[in-house]
Design a protein around this motif. Structure first.
Motif, short mmCIF file in Angstrom:
data_model
loop_
_atom_site.label_atom_id
_atom_site.label_comp_id
_atom_site.label_asym_id
_atom_site.label_seq_id
_atom_site.Cartn_x
_atom_site.Cartn_y
_atom_site.Cartn_z
N PRO A 324 -43.75 25.41 30.99
CA PRO A 324 -44.77 26.01 31.85
C PRO A 324 -44.30 26.07 33.29
O PRO A 324 -43.32 25.46 33.67
N SER A 325 -45.02 26.79 34.11
CA SER A 325 -44.67 26.89 35.53
C SER A 325 -45.93 26.71 36.36
O SER A 325 -46.98 26.40 35.83
N SER A 326 -45.80 26.89 37.68
CA SER A 326 -46.96 26.70 38.55
C SER A 326 -48.05 27.72 38.25
O SER A 326 -47.76 28.86 37.87
N LEU A 327 -49.28 27.32 38.43
CA LEU A 327 -50.39 28.24 38.25
C LEU A 327 -50.35 29.32 39.31
O LEU A 327 -50.12 29.05 40.48
N SER A 328 -50.59 30.54 38.89
CA SER A 328 -50.68 31.66 39.82
C SER A 328 -52.16 32.04 39.92
O SER A 328 -52.68 32.83 39.14
N LEU A 329 -52.84 31.43 40.88
CA LEU A 329 -54.29 31.56 40.97
C LEU A 329 -54.72 32.75 41.80
O LEU A 329 -54.08 33.10 42.79
N GLU A 330 -55.81 33.36 41.39
CA GLU A 330 -56.41 34.46 42.15
C GLU A 330 -57.90 34.51 41.86
O GLU A 330 -58.37 34.07 40.80
N GLU A 331 -58.66 35.03 42.81
CA GLU A 331 -60.10 35.19 42.60
C GLU A 331 -60.34 36.51 41.87
O GLU A 331 -59.85 37.56 42.29
N VAL A 332 -61.09 36.45 40.78
CA VAL A 332 -61.34 37.64 39.96
C VAL A 332 -62.81 37.69 39.58
O VAL A 332 -63.54 36.70 39.69
N GLU A 333 -63.23 38.86 39.14
CA GLU A 333 -64.57 39.04 38.55
C GLU A 333 -64.45 38.76 37.06
O GLU A 333 -63.76 39.48 36.33
N LEU A 334 -65.10 37.71 36.59
CA LEU A 334 -64.92 37.25 35.22
C LEU A 334 -65.25 38.33 34.19
O LEU A 334 -64.49 38.55 33.24
N ASP A 335 -66.39 39.02 34.36
CA ASP A 335 -66.79 40.01 33.37
C ASP A 335 -65.80 41.17 33.29
O ASP A 335 -65.53 41.68 32.20
N ILE A 336 -65.21 41.55 34.43
CA ILE A 336 -64.25 42.66 34.44
C ILE A 336 -62.97 42.27 33.73
O ILE A 336 -62.43 43.02 32.90
N VAL A 337 -62.46 41.06 34.01
CA VAL A 337 -61.23 40.58 33.37
C VAL A 337 -61.42 40.48 31.86
O VAL A 337 -60.58 40.94 31.09
N CYS A 338 -62.54 39.88 31.44
CA CYS A 338 -62.80 39.72 30.01
C CYS A 338 -62.97 41.07 29.33
O CYS A 338 -62.47 41.28 28.21
N GLN A 339 -63.67 41.98 29.98
CA GLN A 339 -63.91 43.29 29.38
C GLN A 339 -62.60 44.04 29.17
O GLN A 339 -62.40 44.70 28.14
N GLU A 340 -61.68 43.94 30.13
CA GLU A 340 -60.37 44.59 29.99
C GLU A 340 -59.62 44.06 28.77
O GLU A 340 -59.05 44.82 27.98
N ILE A 341 -59.62 42.74 28.63
CA ILE A 341 -58.91 42.11 27.51
C ILE A 341 -59.55 42.51 26.18
O ILE A 341 -58.86 42.92 25.23
N VAL A 364 -61.95 31.58 40.06
CA VAL A 364 -60.53 31.45 40.42
C VAL A 364 -59.77 30.90 39.23
O VAL A 364 -60.09 29.82 38.72
N LEU A 365 -58.78 31.68 38.74
CA LEU A 365 -58.01 31.24 37.58
C LEU A 365 -56.65 31.93 37.55
O LEU A 365 -56.36 32.82 38.35
N ASP A 366 -55.80 31.48 36.64
CA ASP A 366 -54.54 32.14 36.38
C ASP A 366 -54.80 33.21 35.32
O ASP A 366 -55.09 32.90 34.17
N LYS A 367 -54.72 34.46 35.72
CA LYS A 367 -55.13 35.57 34.87
C LYS A 367 -54.32 35.64 33.58
O LYS A 367 -54.86 35.87 32.50
#
Length: 492
Positions: A324-341, A364-367
């Motif tokens: 594993p490597s360092s977390l690459s964190l960013e602020e995202v809209e949860l519903d948008i990220v989940c919907q894309e996936i 805030v999470l590692d996408k």
């Protein structure tokens, strides 16, 4: 007893250490390690702290735990002192304990508050302002001298099946309560000790009928209760409860981590050695297929390529754990990220009834790692429906619970076989029979529990299977542990 001590130390919301009879550290929690780094200004392997004299970095040195160790009786109280440029305001409890080797030791527990404590109101306010106390897995309660509830943390509410503390605050839970071992006068043992200002370490049975259980399943708690005394005035008591069922689950998680570490070690040593010859075999198989003029021989080469592809998938899953490597964190809209996936996955499975209910919120999470979790769990749900004749259904929900986000992924497939339920997150345990690598859920378990510091579990019956996982809404910027960088697990 050892499992109880480990659970207590690792989940205590303040400094928690075990000292042997020569004041050497035998085990400590993350707060103790962080304090060491802050005071000494150096980073060391936590395991190197074992057998170090506490006075090497703590200003009170051998004063800590001295009375409990010399008398064999618990010692508790309140103390204020300076530690370098830090002002410490500590409610402490030192508990004698038998160590693993049979020798005498002492468990040191410190509740640390930012401001001096003068009265009961100050204690209650300090507890409400301390998020570590509120989110601890230990059931922590605060009582006045009459046994009335002044504070309960999230673990108490969750295990009692309550949404808030309104039903408990101000109540005297010990008077004529059937849920506790009672004496002839109707007071529970715990209630008597609280009213007298005595220390108590015992097991308590909480029945389904108890107000503190709200109809939930009965449970047994290992309870440590110690009085709060400031300037010789008894103000109340602090109770720390440990759900014995939860301790068993926690012990299994520790063993799970140990198995994961073994896999990581193995992967780190052999994975690159395997890949080079595999690439050569794949190249030869591709060349043989091109040169061959016979369909039957071409099919043999295709089988070789298919086998190598399966091995490569296995290695990719192992890489997820081993490197594993360092977390690459960013602020995202949860519903948008989940919907894309989910849109990308669901479009290829029109025969499945999909239902999504993802809350709209910033997080805030590692996408990439989050995507890995969702894809693995959804793929698992899809595979569970492969042989389903009736309606195929997958439901995905999320909800905000305090500072955590809870996700659930349900499929209407067959029940997970009993024989693999206890080992489902173990390496090479597959729900897909011979079609899986047996590492998909191990990867998910590792990312959620080790990287995101969250939790994952499942429920499976004849109506289907639901996987639940919980992660913090705002993931902290942390270094993901690697083979060459020993991660913190508590001092062993």
């Amino acid at each position: 007893m050892e499992e109880v001590l480990i659970f207590l130390i690792n989940n205590f919301p303040g400094l928690a250490i075990i000292l042997d009879d020569e004041y050497r550290i035998q085990r400590g929690n993350k707060q103790s390690y962080d304090l060491y780094k802050k005071v000494k200004g150096e980073t060391v392997d936590p395991h190197q702290l074992r057998n170090q004299d506490l006075s090497n970095f703590h200003p009170l040195g051998k004063v800590i735990g001295l009375k409990a160790l010399s008398t064999g009786k618990p010692n508790y109280g309140y103390i204020e002192y300076n530690w370098g440029n830090m002002q410490k305001n500590i409610l402490y409890c030192d508990i004698p304990a038998k160590l693993k080797d049979g020798s005498q030791g002492v468990v040191v527990l410190n509740f640390d508050f930012p401001k001096p404590i003068k009265d009961l109101k100050g204690i209650v306010d300090a507890f409400y302002q301390n998020y570590d106390i509120y989110f601890s897995q230990l059931e922590i309660s605060l009582f006045d001298t009459k046994g009335k509830v002044l504070y309960v943390n999230k673990a108490v509410l969750d295990n009692a099946g309550l949404e808030n503390d309104d039903e408990l605050l101000g109540e005297n839970l010990f008077k004529s309560e059937k849920s506790y071992i009672s004496k002839e006068n109707g007071n529970s043992i715990l209630g008597d000790f609280i009213s007298k200002g005595d220390f108590l370490h015992t097991k308590l049975y909480i029945s389904k009928e108890s107000k503190i259980n709200n109809g939930c399943q009965s449970r047994v708690l290992e309870v440590i209760c110690f009085p709060i005394e400031i300037e010789s005035h008894l103000l109340g008591s602090i109770c720390i409860g440990m759900n014995l069922g939860q301790i068993s689950k926690y012990s299994n998680q520790v063993k799970q981590f140990e198995r994961l570490e073994n896999i990581r070690e193995m992967a780190f040593r052999v994975i690159h050695e395997i890949r080079n010859p595999l690439q050569e075999i794949l190249a030869v198989a591709e060349l043989g297929k091109i040169k061959s003029n016979q369909d039957e021989i071409e099919s043999y080469f295709e089988h070789i390529k298919s086998g190598i592809s399966w091995i490569n998938d296995l290695l990719n899953d192992i890489v997820q754990i081993s490197d594993p490597s360092s977390l690459s964190l960013e602020e995202v809209e949860l519903d948008i990220v989940c919907q894309e996936i989910l849109d990308d996955i669901s479009k290829n499975y029109k025969d499945i009834c999909w239902e999504f209910s993802i809350e709209s919120m910033k997080t805030v999470l590692d996408k990439d790692l989050f995507k890995e979790i969702i894809i693995h769990l959804v793929d698992n749900a899809i595979d569970a429906l492969a042989n389903k004749a009736e309606e195929k259904k997958i439901t995905i929900n999320s909800s905000l619970q305090g500072g955590d986000i809870l996700f659930s992924i349900y499929n209407s497939g067959n029940k997970i076989p009993e024989r693999i339920q206890d080992s489902i997150f173990d390496p090479f345990t597959s729900t897909k029979g011979n079609n899986g690598t047996g590492l998909g859920l191990t990867v998910v378990y590792y990312i959620i529990t080790k990287v995101y510091q969250g939790d994952i579990w499942f429920e499976s019956n004849d109506d289907g299977t639901t996987f639940f996982f919980k992660i913090k809404r705002y993931t902290e910027k942390v270094k993901v542990p690697s083979i060459n960088n020993t991660d913190y697990k508590g001092i062993k």
